[in-house]
Design a protein around this motif. Structure first.
Motif, PDB file in Angstrom:
ATOM      1  N   ASN A  17      -5.475  -8.810  15.781  1.00 14.35           N
ATOM      2  CA  ASN A  17      -6.073  -7.514  16.252  1.00 14.35           C
ATOM      3  C   ASN A  17      -5.185  -6.180  16.170  1.00 14.35           C
ATOM      4  N   MET A  20      -6.380  -2.973  14.218  1.00 14.12           N
ATOM      5  CA  MET A  20      -8.024  -3.314  14.136  1.00 14.12           C
ATOM      6  C   MET A  20      -8.607  -2.761  15.241  1.00 14.12           C
ATOM      7  N   ARG A  32     -13.725  -7.970  19.833  1.00 17.90           N
ATOM      8  CA  ARG A  32     -12.916  -8.873  19.081  1.00 17.90           C
ATOM      9  C   ARG A  32     -12.726 -10.122  20.113  1.00 17.90           C
TER      10      ARG A  32
ATOM     11  N   THR B  72      -5.176   3.277  16.594  1.00 18.58           N
ATOM     12  CA  THR B  72      -5.170   1.972  16.526  1.00 18.58           C
ATOM     13  C   THR B  72      -3.461   1.472  16.625  1.00 18.58           C
ATOM     14  N   GLU B  85      -7.356   3.642   8.059  1.00 23.87           N
ATOM     15  CA  GLU B  85      -8.428   2.681   7.297  1.00 23.87           C
ATOM     16  C   GLU B  85      -9.732   3.398   7.690  1.00 23.87           C
ATOM     17  N   ARG B 124      -5.434  -4.882   0.914  1.00 27.45           N
ATOM     18  CA  ARG B 124      -5.241  -5.741   2.033  1.00 27.45           C
ATOM     19  C   ARG B 124      -4.452  -7.023   1.688  1.00 27.45           C
ATOM     20  N   THR B 128      -7.087 -12.889   8.062  1.00 26.40           N
ATOM     21  CA  THR B 128      -7.037 -12.950   9.376  1.00 26.40           C
ATOM     22  C   THR B 128      -8.051 -13.914   9.712  1.00 26.40           C
TER      23      THR B 128
END
Lengths: 499, 130
Positions: A17, A20, A32, B72, B85, B124, B128
């Motif tokens: 995460n 993200m 998530r 983030t 992003e 990328r 994941t």
């Protein structure tokens, strides 16, 4: 423009995460699947069943030693006590390592959730995160995450209607390296001096406030939720025979793509450095990679294709450590590297036991002598013998592993030591006493650019006539080489006999 | 204030939040928005991510582009900080590196307005779990 070609080498489990979601907004974590694993464990599994899942998964501690996590939890769960504790070790102190900080800053809920799962499994209702005060942003985000989780009812009393209570508090460390050792960490949390004690008793039987305590690293906790949700078979299908799952590494040093990576266990160093890391800076030659921080060692060219896991790294004379990877090129002097780590250890040794307090200081002094060109052959034997003594007699993990950089560089780079001692030469051009600058009289036009930039006025000469550097004054700062437009200044490796 | 009392509630809350997000991402929905994430771990902030984020927030609203800019954690591309992003509705997310205000301006004008990629795209490089 670059486009992805092959299948990616990286697999992100602990970092799933990071980057993200917004770590300061719990809703994004919920999207998530945060706290799903906790809900599943509380509803469907008994503590022992959950521990069995972890044991089957083969997860081992990511703090460095690689102790099986499931077994650790089982020992703590079997200790009988009215009060137990779950401790998260976020005292990340290896030079060049930033895995734990990134996880805490990017995905704090994954750690909180796993701590609650651990609490349920071992029968603890209190969790403590020991985090270094040098991580203010991680602390801030953890505080926000804890208060939001309490607000949403995902921590606190009667979590998800199960009757299970769990609360988490933060403890700040003052940045002592030794406090990453679990007994020292516990002392520090109790308000005592951060000094380690002999094990046993292990924290699992007598830890924080003499109560059974389970200590795990941040990255270990970050792996828990996916194992619960996707099953132990999935996790154990990744990695090598005895090392399952993935490992996060902080790639640093002379590498093009410095960064945070997560690869399956068994990935080779070559793949990490040349494919993920984009190769060595300025296309220089690879010399070594230092893993495991001050307790680890160097891996060299011959280890490039070794699959990385706990056992193979130990066999190669290094260790997994917490995951710092410092890449070195031909311009790094390995004796100086060993000296750097010893300097770090000397500063961080708590001073409780003599081998570590005095022994490491002596090791440092010998290395200092060698890098100054004052070493003799006897010093190399002394280094080795003293290292063995420290390794065998120091009290805790920090001391026992502190000579590792010496062992590893002596083993892999004996010729460099030899050169320093016998030929008084540092092939990397790093040790300041073992090289000097000379100005080529034919190339020098006497522009005086070097003279003007020299901070110690070591350069003399008349205008439009060749200049001269006095090595006795020169501090080897490299400024003149960079300033010279005529490539007239060069490094000479043979030491000048100083008068 | 949300207080979740059972796993079922947690799951339904998750699904509700997910569907809110997918509305933002649906190119045919009137609520669609450009979603931008700025890597704001200590390392990113030290490289100037906060300036980039402030610039993006201010400029996108000034230029009337419906968008959400959020912070983030570390994306792992330390060598290319600040990184962001960008997810256009219905499209794959694209990561850009070395995003100072100049490049951020380029990204708004080119990639966000016309869909044409600019310099600084980072492929990328990982899988994941989902």
């Amino acid at each position: 423009m670059e486009t992805p070609v092959n299948k990616p080498k990286q697999l992100r489990i602990a970092l799933r995460n990071c980057g993200m979601l917004d770590p300061e907004n719990i809703a994004e974590s919920i999207v998530r699947d945060a706290y799903q694993a906790l809900g599943k464990v509380l509803k469907e599994y008994s503590p022992q069943e959950c521990i069995n899942i972890l044991k089957q998964s083969g997860l081992r501690g990511r703090g460095g030693a690689g102790f099986p996590t499931g077994l650790k939890w089982e020992i703590a769960s079997k200790s009988k006590s009215d009060q137990k504790y779950v401790v998260c070790n976020a005292d990340e102190g290896d030079p060049g390592a930033f895995m734990d900080r990134s996880i805490l800053e990017g995905d704090p809920h994954s750690v909180l959730e796993a701590m609650a799962i651990c609490g349920y499994c071992i029968g603890a209702d209190k969790g403590l995160i020991y985090i270094r005060a040098e991580y203010p942003l991680a602390i801030k985000r953890l505080k926000i995450a804890i208060s939001q989780a309490m607000e949403w009812g995902l921590l606190g009393k009667n979590i998800l209607g199960s009757g299970f209570n769990f609360e988490i508090k933060l403890c700040y460390g003052a940045g002592a390296f030794v406090c990453g050792e679990e007994t020292a960490l516990i002392h520090s949390m109790e308000g005592k001096r951060g000094e380690p004690t002999n094990k046993p008793p292990f924290p699992a039987t007598s830890g924080f406030m003499k109560k059974p305590t389970n200590v795990n690293n941040v990255e270990t906790f970050a792996n828990i939720a996916p194992i619960i949700l996707k099953g132990p078979e999935w996790f154990s299908s990744i990695g090598t025979k005895n090392s399952k799952g993935t490992k996060v590494f902080a790639l640093a040093g002379k590498i093009n793509h410095v960064g945070l990576i997560e690869v399956p266990m068994g990935t080779s160093l070559r793949e990490i450095i040349y494919e993920i890391g984009g190769g060595i800076k300025e296309n220089k030659k690879f010399k070594a990679v230092q893993t495991g921080g001050p307790s680890g060692g160097c891996l060299t060219e011959k280890h490039l294709d070794t699959p990385i896991d706990y056992e193979n790294l130990i066999a190669a004379g290094s260790m997994m450590g917490s995951g710092g990877m410092i890449v070195m090129d031909e311009n790094d002097c390995m004796v100086s590297v060993a000296k750097f780590y010893l300097d770090f250890i000397v500063g961080e040794s708590c001073g409780k036991c003599t081998p570590c307090r005095v022994g490491n200081k002596r090791l440092y002094e010998i290395l200092e002598r060698i890098t100054q060109g004052k070493g003799v052959m006897k010093d190399l034997d002394k280094l080795k013998n003293l290292s063995y003594i420290i390794k065998d007699t120091a009290l805790c993990g920090l001391g026992q592993t502190s000579p590792n950089p010496v062992f590893s560089t002596l083993e892999n780079f004996y010729d460099e030591y030899y050169e320093h001692v016998v030929e008084k030469k540092c092939r990397a051009g790093h040790c300041k006493n073992l090289f000097h600058y000379v100005i080529n009289e034919e190339l020098c036009v006497g522009c005086a650019a070097c003279k003007r930039c020299c901070p110690v006025h070591a350069i003399t000469g008349e205008k439009r006539k060749p200049h001269y550097i006095d090595s006795n004054i020169c501090i080897r700062c490299n400024e003149c080489i960079e300033k010279c437009s005529f490539d007239a200044i060069s490094i000479q490796l043979e030491p000048k006999i100083l008068v | 204030m949300t207080h979740i009392k059972s796993l079922e509630q947690l799951t339904s809350k998750r699904d509700e939040l997910k569907s809110n997000l997918s509305r933002l991402d649906d190119p045919n929905n009137s609520e669609k928005k450009v979603q931008i994430k700025v890597a704001m771990a200590t390392c990113g902030i030290a490289s100037g991510a906060r300036t980039t984020m402030d610039f993006l927030t201010a400029e996108l609203s000034k230029r009337n582009i419906p968008s959400v800019v959020t912070q983030t954690g570390c994306m792992g591309y330390c060598y290319a900080e600040p990184t962001i992003e960008v997810k256009l509705p219905g499209k794959e997310a694209v990561i850009f590196g070395y995003v100072d205000t100049k490049r951020a301006d380029e990204i708004i004008e080119k990639y966000i307005k016309t869909g044409e990629l600019t310099e600084g795209v980072i492929p990328r490089n990982y899988d994941t779990i989902d």
